[in-house]
Scaffold this motif. Structure first.
Motif, short mmCIF file in Angstrom:
data_model
loop_
_atom_site.label_atom_id
_atom_site.label_comp_id
_atom_site.label_asym_id
_atom_site.label_seq_id
_atom_site.Cartn_x
_atom_site.Cartn_y
_atom_site.Cartn_z
N THR A 32 1.69 -1.24 0.33
CA THR A 32 0.10 0.23 0.23
C THR A 32 0.71 1.09 0.37
OG1 THR A 32 -0.44 0.55 2.51
CG2 THR A 32 -1.73 -1.09 1.45
N ARG A 33 1.94 1.46 0.13
CA ARG A 33 2.90 2.33 0.50
C ARG A 33 4.66 2.34 0.94
NH1 ARG A 33 4.65 2.30 6.01
NH2 ARG A 33 3.33 2.25 7.40
N MET A 34 5.00 2.41 0.22
CA MET A 34 6.64 2.02 -0.22
C MET A 34 7.44 4.01 0.36
SD MET A 34 7.91 -0.14 -3.09
CE MET A 34 9.31 -0.68 -2.79
N ASP A 35 8.66 4.37 1.66
CA ASP A 35 8.64 4.94 1.82
C ASP A 35 10.26 4.60 1.77
OD1 ASP A 35 6.57 3.77 4.95
OD2 ASP A 35 5.87 5.25 2.58
N TRP A 36 10.49 6.12 2.10
CA TRP A 36 12.87 6.05 2.61
C TRP A 36 12.78 6.95 3.71
CZ3 TRP A 36 16.21 3.81 0.10
CH2 TRP A 36 15.82 2.91 -1.31
N TYR A 37 13.58 6.38 4.51
CA TYR A 37 13.76 6.68 5.64
C TYR A 37 15.23 6.93 6.07
CZ TYR A 37 9.46 5.89 7.92
OH TYR A 37 7.88 4.94 8.42
N ARG A 38 15.69 8.05 6.60
CA ARG A 38 17.03 7.84 7.00
C ARG A 38 17.84 8.59 8.58
NH1 ARG A 38 18.02 14.13 4.22
NH2 ARG A 38 16.90 15.26 5.68
N GLN A 39 18.12 7.66 9.16
CA GLN A 39 18.87 7.72 10.04
C GLN A 39 20.53 8.38 10.11
OE1 GLN A 39 18.42 4.62 13.04
NE2 GLN A 39 18.94 5.63 14.59
N ALA A 40 20.67 9.98 11.41
CA ALA A 40 22.18 9.92 11.39
C ALA A 40 22.51 9.67 12.40
CB ALA A 40 22.31 11.18 10.82
N PRO A 41 23.84 9.71 12.52
CA PRO A 41 24.84 9.19 13.99
C PRO A 41 24.24 10.40 15.15
CG PRO A 41 26.18 9.81 11.94
CD PRO A 41 24.52 9.90 11.59
N GLY A 42 23.99 9.33 15.60
CA GLY A 42 23.17 9.91 17.49
C GLY A 42 21.69 10.39 16.90
N LYS A 43 20.88 10.36 16.16
CA LYS A 43 19.96 11.27 15.58
C LYS A 43 18.61 10.07 15.75
CE LYS A 43 20.80 15.66 14.10
NZ LYS A 43 20.98 16.64 12.84
N GLN A 44 17.11 10.38 15.56
CA GLN A 44 16.39 9.58 15.02
C GLN A 44 15.91 9.61 14.07
OE1 GLN A 44 12.77 11.07 17.68
NE2 GLN A 44 13.34 9.32 19.56
N ARG A 45 15.75 7.74 13.37
CA ARG A 45 15.19 7.48 11.95
C ARG A 45 14.24 8.96 11.84
NH1 ARG A 45 14.96 1.31 10.65
NH2 ARG A 45 16.48 1.35 11.09
N ALA A 91 24.00 10.37 6.11
CA ALA A 91 22.83 8.78 6.94
C ALA A 91 23.06 8.21 6.86
CB ALA A 91 21.02 9.54 6.87
N VAL A 92 22.23 6.91 6.73
CA VAL A 92 21.93 5.35 6.16
C VAL A 92 20.65 5.71 6.26
CG1 VAL A 92 21.89 3.18 6.89
CG2 VAL A 92 23.44 4.57 7.41
N TYR A 93 20.17 5.40 4.61
CA TYR A 93 18.95 5.54 4.06
C TYR A 93 18.54 3.86 4.55
CZ TYR A 93 19.69 10.20 3.02
OH TYR A 93 19.70 11.33 3.06
N TYR A 94 17.17 3.97 4.59
CA TYR A 94 16.14 2.41 4.74
C TYR A 94 14.55 2.68 4.05
CZ TYR A 94 18.73 1.67 9.11
OH TYR A 94 20.19 1.57 9.49
N CYS A 95 14.39 1.30 3.37
CA CYS A 95 13.89 1.50 2.45
C CYS A 95 12.61 0.50 3.61
CB CYS A 95 14.18 0.50 0.90
SG CYS A 95 12.92 -0.53 0.30
N ASN A 96 10.92 0.83 3.05
CA ASN A 96 10.42 0.31 4.07
C ASN A 96 9.01 0.35 3.66
OD1 ASN A 96 7.22 0.96 5.17
ND2 ASN A 96 8.75 0.07 6.97
#
Length: 119
Positions: A32-45, A91-96
């Motif tokens: 139903t949806r696809m997202d990109w998230y990211r998480q930098a050091p010391g920060k929330q996704r 950041a590290v980029y994550y697919c969801n």
């Protein structure tokens, strides 16, 4: 078993561009949806961009006008075109993906891909 495999990360200078890809495979249906998230050091996704099955898109304010999310539904693949990159995009980029395994709807995550913006 469901796999989300990201690619396209790397090191680029400020002002440059990168294109991330994420392909979903396995027993995942009716995404139903696809997202990109990211998480930098010391920060929330954080959510960077979202695209729904209907094609609607949403972006974080910090990337509006610079990033574009697109989807190939036939290939269960989502892309993130990133232009005018800034050091703060590092950041590290994550697919969801949110879809069904035939029983329940749930979130699936990729392993992440590193994006580094530096001169």
């Amino acid at each position: 078993q469901v796999q989300l495999v990201e690619s396209g990360g790397g090191l680029v200078q400020p002002g440059g561009s990168l294109r991330l890809s994420c392909a979903a495979s396995g027993s995942i249906f009716s995404i139903t949806r696809m997202d990109w998230y990211r998480q930098a050091p010391g920060k929330q996704r954080e959510l960077v961009a979202r695209i729904t099955s209907g094609g609607s898109t949403n972006y974080a304010d910090s990337v509006k006008g610079r990033f574009t999310i697109a989807r190939d539904a036939a290939k269960n693949t989502v892309y993130l075109q990133m232009n005018s990159l800034k050091p703060e995009d590092t950041a590290v980029y994550y697919c969801n993906a949110f879809g069904s395994n035939g029983i329940v709807y749930r979130d699936y995550w990729g392993q992440g891909t590193q994006v580094t913006i530096s001169s």
